[in-house]
Design a protein around this motif. Sequence first.
Motif, PDB file in Angstrom:
ATOM      1  N   SER A 424      34.031 -25.593  32.042  1.00  0.00           N
ATOM      2  CA  SER A 424      33.338 -26.025  32.365  1.00  0.00           C
ATOM      3  C   SER A 424      31.784 -26.450  32.830  1.00  0.00           C
ATOM      4  O   SER A 424      30.943 -26.176  32.155  1.00  0.00           O
ATOM      5  CB  SER A 424      33.610 -25.971  33.771  1.00  0.00           C
ATOM      6  OG  SER A 424      33.151 -24.666  34.238  1.00  0.00           O
ATOM      7  N   ILE A 425      31.443 -27.537  33.483  1.00  0.00           N
ATOM      8  CA  ILE A 425      30.350 -28.101  34.089  1.00  0.00           C
ATOM      9  C   ILE A 425      29.936 -27.526  35.675  1.00  0.00           C
ATOM     10  O   ILE A 425      30.662 -28.211  36.283  1.00  0.00           O
ATOM     11  CB  ILE A 425      29.775 -29.295  33.175  1.00  0.00           C
ATOM     12  CG1 ILE A 425      30.370 -29.560  31.602  1.00  0.00           C
ATOM     13  CG2 ILE A 425      28.671 -30.037  33.574  1.00  0.00           C
ATOM     14  CD1 ILE A 425      30.084 -31.172  30.726  1.00  0.00           C
ATOM     15  N   SER A 426      28.860 -27.044  35.732  1.00  0.00           N
ATOM     16  CA  SER A 426      28.821 -27.448  37.236  1.00  0.00           C
ATOM     17  C   SER A 426      27.107 -28.624  37.405  1.00  0.00           C
ATOM     18  O   SER A 426      26.334 -28.657  36.633  1.00  0.00           O
ATOM     19  CB  SER A 426      28.102 -25.609  37.617  1.00  0.00           C
ATOM     20  OG  SER A 426      29.582 -24.684  37.552  1.00  0.00           O
ATOM     21  N   VAL A 427      27.367 -28.866  38.473  1.00  0.00           N
ATOM     22  CA  VAL A 427      26.378 -30.338  39.264  1.00  0.00           C
ATOM     23  C   VAL A 427      25.846 -29.616  40.293  1.00  0.00           C
ATOM     24  O   VAL A 427      27.103 -29.120  41.332  1.00  0.00           O
ATOM     25  CB  VAL A 427      26.560 -31.540  39.212  1.00  0.00           C
ATOM     26  CG1 VAL A 427      25.804 -32.469  39.221  1.00  0.00           C
ATOM     27  CG2 VAL A 427      27.026 -31.734  37.465  1.00  0.00           C
ATOM     28  N   TYR A 428      25.004 -29.096  41.138  1.00  0.00           N
ATOM     29  CA  TYR A 428      24.676 -29.884  42.311  1.00  0.00           C
ATOM     30  C   TYR A 428      24.173 -31.080  42.945  1.00  0.00           C
ATOM     31  O   TYR A 428      23.229 -31.271  42.672  1.00  0.00           O
ATOM     32  CB  TYR A 428      23.121 -27.864  42.308  1.00  0.00           C
ATOM     33  CG  TYR A 428      23.075 -27.472  44.114  1.00  0.00           C
ATOM     34  CD1 TYR A 428      23.416 -26.375  44.001  1.00  0.00           C
ATOM     35  CD2 TYR A 428      22.638 -28.547  44.692  1.00  0.00           C
ATOM     36  CE1 TYR A 428      22.512 -26.292  45.378  1.00  0.00           C
ATOM     37  CE2 TYR A 428      22.160 -28.551  45.737  1.00  0.00           C
ATOM     38  CZ  TYR A 428      22.387 -27.443  46.242  1.00  0.00           C
ATOM     39  OH  TYR A 428      22.466 -26.521  47.682  1.00  0.00           O
ATOM     40  N   ALA A 462      32.027 -33.457  49.380  1.00  0.00           N
ATOM     41  CA  ALA A 462      31.554 -33.828  50.669  1.00  0.00           C
ATOM     42  C   ALA A 462      31.090 -32.941  51.211  1.00  0.00           C
ATOM     43  O   ALA A 462      29.845 -33.751  51.371  1.00  0.00           O
ATOM     44  CB  ALA A 462      32.402 -33.790  52.009  1.00  0.00           C
ATOM     45  N   ALA A 463      29.723 -31.739  51.081  1.00  0.00           N
ATOM     46  CA  ALA A 463      29.162 -31.284  51.426  1.00  0.00           C
ATOM     47  C   ALA A 463      28.247 -30.495  50.838  1.00  0.00           C
ATOM     48  O   ALA A 463      28.539 -29.939  49.101  1.00  0.00           O
ATOM     49  CB  ALA A 463      29.762 -29.087  52.085  1.00  0.00           C
ATOM     50  N   GLU A 464      27.156 -30.154  50.480  1.00  0.00           N
ATOM     51  CA  GLU A 464      25.952 -29.913  49.635  1.00  0.00           C
ATOM     52  C   GLU A 464      26.720 -28.221  48.978  1.00  0.00           C
ATOM     53  O   GLU A 464      26.952 -27.882  49.501  1.00  0.00           O
ATOM     54  CB  GLU A 464      24.765 -29.835  50.091  1.00  0.00           C
ATOM     55  CG  GLU A 464      23.601 -29.607  48.887  1.00  0.00           C
ATOM     56  CD  GLU A 464      22.319 -29.149  50.335  1.00  0.00           C
ATOM     57  OE1 GLU A 464      21.658 -28.416  49.771  1.00  0.00           O
ATOM     58  OE2 GLU A 464      21.819 -29.989  50.912  1.00  0.00           O
ATOM     59  N   GLY A 465      26.123 -28.238  47.573  1.00  0.00           N
ATOM     60  CA  GLY A 465      26.363 -26.951  46.617  1.00  0.00           C
ATOM     61  C   GLY A 465      26.853 -27.763  45.618  1.00  0.00           C
ATOM     62  O   GLY A 465      26.579 -28.480  44.917  1.00  0.00           O
ATOM     63  N   TRP A 466      26.772 -26.607  44.717  1.00  0.00           N
ATOM     64  CA  TRP A 466      27.528 -26.530  43.351  1.00  0.00           C
ATOM     65  C   TRP A 466      28.689 -27.423  43.323  1.00  0.00           C
ATOM     66  O   TRP A 466      29.677 -26.522  44.359  1.00  0.00           O
ATOM     67  CB  TRP A 466      27.120 -24.803  42.932  1.00  0.00           C
ATOM     68  CG  TRP A 466      26.183 -24.833  41.954  1.00  0.00           C
ATOM     69  CD1 TRP A 466      25.156 -24.022  43.116  1.00  0.00           C
ATOM     70  CD2 TRP A 466      24.942 -24.791  41.500  1.00  0.00           C
ATOM     71  NE1 TRP A 466      24.066 -23.901  41.966  1.00  0.00           N
ATOM     72  CE2 TRP A 466      24.059 -24.225  41.395  1.00  0.00           C
ATOM     73  CE3 TRP A 466      25.536 -26.091  40.433  1.00  0.00           C
ATOM     74  CZ2 TRP A 466      22.924 -25.020  40.295  1.00  0.00           C
ATOM     75  CZ3 TRP A 466      23.888 -26.175  39.508  1.00  0.00           C
ATOM     76  CH2 TRP A 466      23.265 -25.262  39.696  1.00  0.00           C
ATOM     77  N   GLN A 467      28.806 -27.798  42.947  1.00  0.00           N
ATOM     78  CA  GLN A 467      30.444 -28.123  42.082  1.00  0.00           C
ATOM     79  C   GLN A 467      30.857 -28.204  40.715  1.00  0.00           C
ATOM     80  O   GLN A 467      30.074 -28.835  39.282  1.00  0.00           O
ATOM     81  CB  GLN A 467      29.971 -29.749  42.709  1.00  0.00           C
ATOM     82  CG  GLN A 467      32.431 -30.300  42.010  1.00  0.00           C
ATOM     83  CD  GLN A 467      32.292 -31.432  42.867  1.00  0.00           C
ATOM     84  OE1 GLN A 467      31.605 -32.221  43.297  1.00  0.00           O
ATOM     85  NE2 GLN A 467      33.849 -31.559  42.785  1.00  0.00           N
ATOM     86  N   THR A 468      31.502 -27.458  40.434  1.00  0.00           N
ATOM     87  CA  THR A 468      31.909 -26.970  38.846  1.00  0.00           C
ATOM     88  C   THR A 468      33.232 -27.663  38.842  1.00  0.00           C
ATOM     89  O   THR A 468      34.475 -27.724  39.505  1.00  0.00           O
ATOM     90  CB  THR A 468      32.358 -25.325  39.190  1.00  0.00           C
ATOM     91  OG1 THR A 468      31.025 -24.512  38.871  1.00  0.00           O
ATOM     92  CG2 THR A 468      32.461 -24.686  37.479  1.00  0.00           C
ATOM     93  N   VAL A 469      33.666 -28.101  37.492  1.00  0.00           N
ATOM     94  CA  VAL A 469      34.944 -28.581  37.205  1.00  0.00           C
ATOM     95  C   VAL A 469      35.097 -28.692  34.905  1.00  0.00           C
ATOM     96  O   VAL A 469      33.825 -28.725  34.514  1.00  0.00           O
ATOM     97  CB  VAL A 469      34.708 -30.382  37.129  1.00  0.00           C
ATOM     98  CG1 VAL A 469      35.714 -31.406  36.575  1.00  0.00           C
ATOM     99  CG2 VAL A 469      33.801 -30.672  38.374  1.00  0.00           C
ATOM    100  N   ALA A 470      36.454 -27.982  35.564  1.00  0.00           N
ATOM    101  CA  ALA A 470      36.405 -28.216  34.220  1.00  0.00           C
ATOM    102  C   ALA A 470      37.098 -28.809  33.666  1.00  0.00           C
ATOM    103  O   ALA A 470      37.384 -30.278  33.691  1.00  0.00           O
ATOM    104  CB  ALA A 470      37.874 -27.349  34.553  1.00  0.00           C
ATOM    105  N   LEU A 471      37.252 -28.496  31.621  1.00  0.00           N
ATOM    106  CA  LEU A 471      37.160 -29.566  30.473  1.00  0.00           C
ATOM    107  C   LEU A 471      38.470 -29.676  30.518  1.00  0.00           C
ATOM    108  O   LEU A 471      39.457 -28.766  31.032  1.00  0.00           O
ATOM    109  CB  LEU A 471      36.531 -29.338  29.476  1.00  0.00           C
ATOM    110  CG  LEU A 471      34.560 -29.512  29.843  1.00  0.00           C
ATOM    111  CD1 LEU A 471      34.342 -28.890  28.428  1.00  0.00           C
ATOM    112  CD2 LEU A 471      34.357 -30.608  29.613  1.00  0.00           C
TER     113      LEU A 471
END
Length: 583
Positions: A424-428, A462-471
């Motif tokens: 996965s990849i995580s973006v803040y 919608a909320a601020e924070g890390w969002q992690t999405v699986a490949l």
Amino acid sequence: MTSSVAVNSVEGWQTVALASPVSVSSGQKVWLSFVFQNSVAVRYEAGTPGRAMSSQTWPAGMPDNFGTSGVSNYNFSVYCNYTPVEVNEKPLGNTVVYNTTSTAANRRAIPVTFNENGEINSISVYHNGGSGNMLLGVYTDVAGKPASRLGVTSLVAVNAAEGWQTVALANPVSVSSGQKVWLSFVFQNSVAVRYEAGTPGRAMSSQTWSAGIPDNFGTSGVSNYNFSVYCNYTPVEITEKPLGNTVVYSITSTAANRRAIPVTFNEDGTINSISVYHNGGSGNMLLGVYTDVAGKPASRLGVTSSVAVNAAEGWQTVALANPVSVSSGQKVWLSFVFQNSVAVRYEAGTPGRAMSSQTWSAGMPDNFGTSGVSNYNFSVYCSYTPVEISEKPLGNTVVYSTTSTAANRRAIPVTFNENGEINSISVYHNGGSGNMLLGVYTDVAGKPASRLGVTSSVAVNAAEGWQTVALANPVSVSSGQKVWLSFVFQNSVAVRYEAGTPGRAMSSQTWSAGMPDNFGTSGVSNYNFSVYCNYTPVEVNEKPWGILCLQHYFNRCEPTQFLLLLTKTVRLTAFRLSQRRFG
């Protein structure tokens, strides 16, 4: 004791079974007693440790108490047969039967400190026998005195005979290594309990039987008298650990503001619950876990349900609605807020607490909001389970302070030092709307090139924070391989970054181009974004070992040929080659 049995008429060893087996502990000393109705010659010799002899004979039998005896240096040919057992339960406290007795009616307690995690199952008291009922309990320790009740027995009749009386707690009490608790006792009628002068002493309340074993021990005085009282506990291997301020501080604060204290983990784990020490109250409470940004609480990671505040003083532990995963070295904030005024324990000191201007009505919001940090430590901690996390992060796990809302597709480089699979990849980001896509690209000449993997299109949180999405499918990488982690948003979303190397690649393409098979032309600039991948290290055992060509000739040598790749795992992979004529 055995039953009364006939003496054998012939000389020799005579073995008699006890009516009920007697449990003994390692290091325990007991006396094996014998008495005959008629004159019987028993073998002995002079020596130590000797024998005890009572003035009583057969008519007295084997009484509940041996009575007065004299010890002389004569060893008799007497032994017991015992079965070794693995006893999980252990005693802790004063297992010695002291000589002095006290018949005070007051509720009393003696302290014990554990050197391992465990569960207290029962409490034992040595008394001279009596009538009426008794109650036993376990209390916390605050400033060297018993405080909040942790457990209690049911009301039981006092044994009429002198000896140890053991009573099970209504519910076992969990204790931690290093924890000090108080074992309390009170009698309905006057009962002589054994004691001697000494430390650590006992606490005594002015209350008697009518007050029972209350939720809070109340005011007590401590004097140097040790009582023959101990608890029986089972050692347990507790995988859950506390982290935070487990000390009960002496000062109280009733501020209504939402507050938080920081904790930093030295191992990977999962936070299960948060505990707060308060003086008891009414209304409800909320607890939460927040990320740390620049030394203050930021985005919410987890929250409890709204629960009623315990009416009694003590630790109140509330489970998170969903456990929160944390990594070694990660700093988070444990937050608390009360509906009504509740006195929470604290003391001046660092690392201190953060305090918001918001109160109960704001609850535990997605973002903690503006806060001020002051040097006050609160009696708050979390309970977490250490976990061996096979997945590792790689990239920029720091939450940078600058934001960019550029719509272009961008990518940041990462280089692996071991074989693995990117999951996965995580973006803040600061929260937004619309969708997002993330992808993994090869590196060619220091820029992203061919796509190796991609996520599905997912809604931006919608909320601020890390969002992690699986490949959609894990991407295999090798030690030393450099890849690019790419991201693009449908709408304008603020992503965190700071100036620095190795920088980022940026395409002129935006959302409409998605994550194409080839990244295309890009420019690289010195900006690092808060983006990382999560990968599982893989031990690759398979290696190519050699090539074997098999040729099968028919007439003019026009075959179908196969090239076999032999591997060290003894797997044959066949590749069908195009037909060709061999001369």
